[in-house]
Design a protein around this motif. Structure first.
Motif, PDB file in Angstrom:
ATOM      1  N   GLN A   1       0.832  -1.209   0.000  1.00 60.90           N
ATOM      2  CA  GLN A   1       0.000   0.000   0.000  1.00 60.90           C
ATOM      3  C   GLN A   1       0.867   1.258   0.000  1.00 60.90           C
ATOM      4  O   GLN A   1       0.618   2.211  -0.753  1.00 60.90           O
ATOM      5  CB  GLN A   1      -0.906  -0.011   1.230  1.00 60.90           C
ATOM      6  N   LEU A   2       1.898   1.271   0.829  1.00 57.53           N
ATOM      7  CA  LEU A   2       2.776   2.437   0.915  1.00 57.53           C
ATOM      8  C   LEU A   2       3.561   2.644  -0.373  1.00 57.53           C
ATOM      9  O   LEU A   2       3.803   3.780  -0.797  1.00 57.53           O
ATOM     10  CB  LEU A   2       3.754   2.282   2.083  1.00 57.53           C
ATOM     11  N   GLN A   3       3.956   1.559  -1.014  1.00 55.20           N
ATOM     12  CA  GLN A   3       4.724   1.652  -2.247  1.00 55.20           C
ATOM     13  C   GLN A   3       3.906   2.266  -3.377  1.00 55.20           C
ATOM     14  O   GLN A   3       4.445   2.974  -4.240  1.00 55.20           O
ATOM     15  CB  GLN A   3       5.199   0.258  -2.679  1.00 55.20           C
ATOM     16  N   ARG A   4       2.617   2.006  -3.383  1.00 58.99           N
ATOM     17  CA  ARG A   4       1.808   2.318  -4.558  1.00 58.99           C
ATOM     18  C   ARG A   4       0.931   3.555  -4.428  1.00 58.99           C
ATOM     19  O   ARG A   4       0.410   4.047  -5.442  1.00 58.99           O
ATOM     20  CB  ARG A   4       0.957   1.095  -4.895  1.00 58.99           C
ATOM     21  N   HIS A   5       0.760   4.076  -3.204  1.00 59.67           N
ATOM     22  CA  HIS A   5      -0.227   5.144  -3.044  1.00 59.67           C
ATOM     23  C   HIS A   5       0.333   6.284  -2.179  1.00 59.67           C
ATOM     24  O   HIS A   5       0.618   6.089  -0.999  1.00 59.67           O
ATOM     25  CB  HIS A   5      -1.513   4.606  -2.420  1.00 59.67           C
ATOM     26  N   SER A   6       0.429   7.470  -2.770  1.00 57.78           N
ATOM     27  CA  SER A   6       0.896   8.646  -2.026  1.00 57.78           C
ATOM     28  C   SER A   6      -0.030   8.949  -0.848  1.00 57.78           C
ATOM     29  O   SER A   6       0.434   9.326   0.232  1.00 57.78           O
ATOM     30  CB  SER A   6       0.973   9.848  -2.969  1.00 57.78           C
ATOM     31  N   LYS A   7      -1.323   8.797  -1.064  1.00 59.16           N
ATOM     32  CA  LYS A   7      -2.289   9.081  -0.001  1.00 59.16           C
ATOM     33  C   LYS A   7      -2.053   8.177   1.204  1.00 59.16           C
ATOM     34  O   LYS A   7      -2.147   8.619   2.356  1.00 59.16           O
ATOM     35  CB  LYS A   7      -3.714   8.906  -0.531  1.00 59.16           C
TER      36      LYS A   7
ATOM     37  N   ARG B   1       1.149   9.373   3.113  1.00 58.85           N
ATOM     38  CA  ARG B   1       0.926  10.564   3.923  1.00 58.85           C
ATOM     39  C   ARG B   1      -0.055  10.291   5.059  1.00 58.85           C
ATOM     40  O   ARG B   1       0.073  10.857   6.153  1.00 58.85           O
ATOM     41  CB  ARG B   1       0.449  11.708   3.037  1.00 58.85           C
ATOM     42  N   GLY B   2      -1.040   9.455   4.804  1.00 60.82           N
ATOM     43  CA  GLY B   2      -1.998   9.126   5.850  1.00 60.82           C
ATOM     44  C   GLY B   2      -1.386   8.316   6.975  1.00 60.82           C
ATOM     45  O   GLY B   2      -1.637   8.574   8.157  1.00 60.82           O
ATOM     46  N   GLN B   3      -0.565   7.346   6.619  1.00 63.56           N
ATOM     47  CA  GLN B   3       0.082   6.498   7.616  1.00 63.56           C
ATOM     48  C   GLN B   3       1.340   7.147   8.207  1.00 63.56           C
ATOM     49  O   GLN B   3       1.849   6.682   9.225  1.00 63.56           O
ATOM     50  CB  GLN B   3       0.481   5.158   6.980  1.00 63.56           C
ATOM     51  N   ARG B   4       1.853   8.189   7.514  1.00 63.76           N
ATOM     52  CA  ARG B   4       3.103   8.836   7.918  1.00 63.76           C
ATOM     53  C   ARG B   4       4.237   7.815   7.978  1.00 63.76           C
ATOM     54  O   ARG B   4       5.065   7.804   8.897  1.00 63.76           O
ATOM     55  CB  ARG B   4       2.954   9.538   9.275  1.00 63.76           C
TER      56      ARG B   4
ATOM     57  N   TRP C   1       7.757   8.753   8.821  1.00 63.05           N
ATOM     58  CA  TRP C   1       7.892   9.943   7.986  1.00 63.05           C
ATOM     59  C   TRP C   1       8.935  10.884   8.592  1.00 63.05           C
ATOM     60  O   TRP C   1       8.977  11.079   9.805  1.00 63.05           O
ATOM     61  CB  TRP C   1       6.547  10.650   7.919  1.00 63.05           C
ATOM     62  N   PRO C   2       9.795  11.488   7.774  1.00 64.12           N
ATOM     63  CA  PRO C   2      10.795  12.419   8.318  1.00 64.12           C
ATOM     64  C   PRO C   2      10.134  13.576   9.059  1.00 64.12           C
ATOM     65  O   PRO C   2       9.121  14.111   8.612  1.00 64.12           O
ATOM     66  CB  PRO C   2      11.526  12.930   7.070  1.00 64.12           C
TER      67      PRO C   2
END
Length: 264
Positions: free
Chosen positions: A17-23, A26-29, A105-106
């Motif tokens: 999910q993190l690899q494929r979706h910017s949303k 950012r949602g999961q940070r 997330w940084p």
């Protein structure tokens, strides 16, 4: 303990999910980093991964991957063996190195009074942006600003090209109104091949913001609403323009050289 082999595993599903979706990122940070060097560099920069996947083939061969997994395990990071097939499914690279990690997330604070800011305006190529971030971090730039329409600084390709720079330098997405409000008090320079001022004739000892536009269209007209100076990098007549990341690197280093070499 057998390696993780199911695509329904909750951690595997999170990585995909993190690899494929910017949303999702950012949602999961959270962000996925691939490869021994990138995972190691970000870990050594002070960011601990939530967990790491590795393949038996990568660690059994010894070397850097084996040392990294041992280092992470000793630091208390959850390291999970997965099948090669599952690693290839999760990875974005064509030839995975057998190690990937999920990192927070940084959280790099934006300085109140930056000395040197780079504005990447409308950059579309993730490799170029990653190169810019890597250069900016190496040169000690205080802040990188991305305008609307610029490629995501945290997509997998930009992360790989940046080699951990996103954890070493603040990167923000601002529109032109906010840029004018936050940076309007700096000496503001727009890189333009037809600029009236040569890049090495600028007083770089003053706090400055440099706007470098994308290769296709240059900087946005909105940038011109901010009081500015057009600066150029001299080129021979047979060359039309420089790669955006190359132009930015030249301007960054001349600015830093002048600032650091001038007496305070």
């Amino acid at each position: 303990m057998p390696p993780v082999s199911s695509a329904q595993n909750s951690r595997v599903k999170l990585v995909r999910q993190l690899q494929r979706h910017s949303k999702a990122r950012r949602g999961q940070r959270q962000l996925v980093l691939e490869g021994v060097r990138l995972v190691r560099d970000v870990f050594e920069a002070g960011a601990a991964p939530e967990f790491v996947f590795f393949t038996a083939e990568a660690v059994q061969s010894g070397g850097a991957a084996s040392d990294l997994v041992a280092q992470l395990g000793a630091a208390g990071v959850t390291c999970l063996d997965v099948t090669g097939e599952l690693m290839r499914d999760m990875a974005e690279t064509e030839t995975p190195q057998g190690v990937l990690g999920v990192f927070p997330w940084p959280d790099t604070p934006v300085p109140d009074a930056p000395e040197l800011v780079i504005v990447a305006d409308g950059w579309r190529d993730p490799g170029n942006l990653g190169t810019l971030l890597r250069t900016a971090a190496a040169a000690g730039v205080d802040l990188v600003v991305l305008t609307p329409g610029t490629v995501d600084a945290f997509n997998p390709k930009t992360l790989r090209a940046g080699m951990g720079a996103q954890w070493r330098i603040p990167v923000v997405n601002w529109d032109w109104d906010w840029i004018a409000q936050r940076l309007g008090g700096l000496s503001f320079y727009l890189a333009d091949a037809a600029g009236e001022t040569a890049y090495d004739a600028v007083d770089w000892t003053r706090p400055s913001a440099i706007v470098v536009g994308g290769e296709a269209h240059g900087f946005a007209r909105a940038a011109e609403r901010i009081p500015h100076t057009l600066i150029r990098i001299p080129m021979v007549h047979s060359v039309e323009s420089l790669n955006a990341a190359t132009a930015a690197a030249i301007l960054i280093y001349v600015a830093r050289q002048h600032a650091l070499s001038s007496p305070r």
